[in-house]
Design an enzyme around this catalytic site. Structure first.
Site, mmCIF file in Angstrom:
data_model
loop_
_atom_site.group_PDB
_atom_site.id
_atom_site.type_symbol
_atom_site.label_atom_id
_atom_site.label_comp_id
_atom_site.label_asym_id
_atom_site.label_seq_id
_atom_site.Cartn_x
_atom_site.Cartn_y
_atom_site.Cartn_z
ATOM 1 N N TYR A 60 30.284 20.998 -37.155
ATOM 2 C CA TYR A 60 28.911 20.550 -37.409
ATOM 3 C C TYR A 60 27.931 21.714 -37.306
ATOM 4 C CZ TYR A 60 24.475 18.176 -36.521
ATOM 5 O OH TYR A 60 23.168 17.773 -36.557
ATOM 6 N N HIS B 271 28.119 24.108 -40.249
ATOM 7 C CA HIS B 271 27.943 23.562 -41.597
ATOM 8 C C HIS B 271 26.620 24.073 -42.198
ATOM 9 C CE1 HIS B 271 27.407 20.730 -44.888
ATOM 10 N NE2 HIS B 271 28.666 20.357 -44.725
#
Lengths: 87, 87
Positions: free
Chosen positions: B55, B58
């Site tokens: 995450y 990203h």
């Protein structure tokens, strides 16, 4: 740390008809280096604002705070009513 | 605040095979006055440390951080593996 957590466990156990519904804690493992010096987090869950107020004003919590807070270099206490985003 | 939350919602939606398993947020309602000036909290739950790393790295999250973080007066980011105390 062990003592601190044990103290919190004793605190929780000493409050009958406990308004606290869940409790968890941990230490920072973030790789983003934005912990600002904070090392531990404790998260308590209550079913109502009244439950939080009951917990805060309970003599066992007041006594615990008197021991715990002076031992901390810094602290943030944050209460919120979660808005849940469904994923 | 509406814009910020909408931005986060868009961010979450833009990551396919989302490693985030839960997301909630709120504003401080504590009566203890120890919020230290913090006003909002956002809590994301992941199933693994690898999911957090995915995450964070990203591109959508990096872009979001570039817009979001400069708009904040101060921020703490804290990741932890919860130790759950059964009540």
């Amino acid at each position: 740390m062990k003592l601190r957590n044990s103290s919190r466990v004793m605190l929780i156990s000493s409050i009958s008809s406990n308004p606290m519904k869940a409790f968890e804690w941990g230490t920072d493992v973030s790789i983003e280096n934005m912990h600002q010096g904070f090392t531990h987090i404790f998260e308590s869950t209550f079913e109502s604002t009244e439950g939080v107020a009951e917990y805060i004003s309970h003599p066992a919590h007041v006594d615990f705070g008197g021991l715990f807070l002076p031992a901390l270099e810094k602290v943030v206490v944050f209460d919120y009513k979660p808005t849940v985003f469904r994923l």
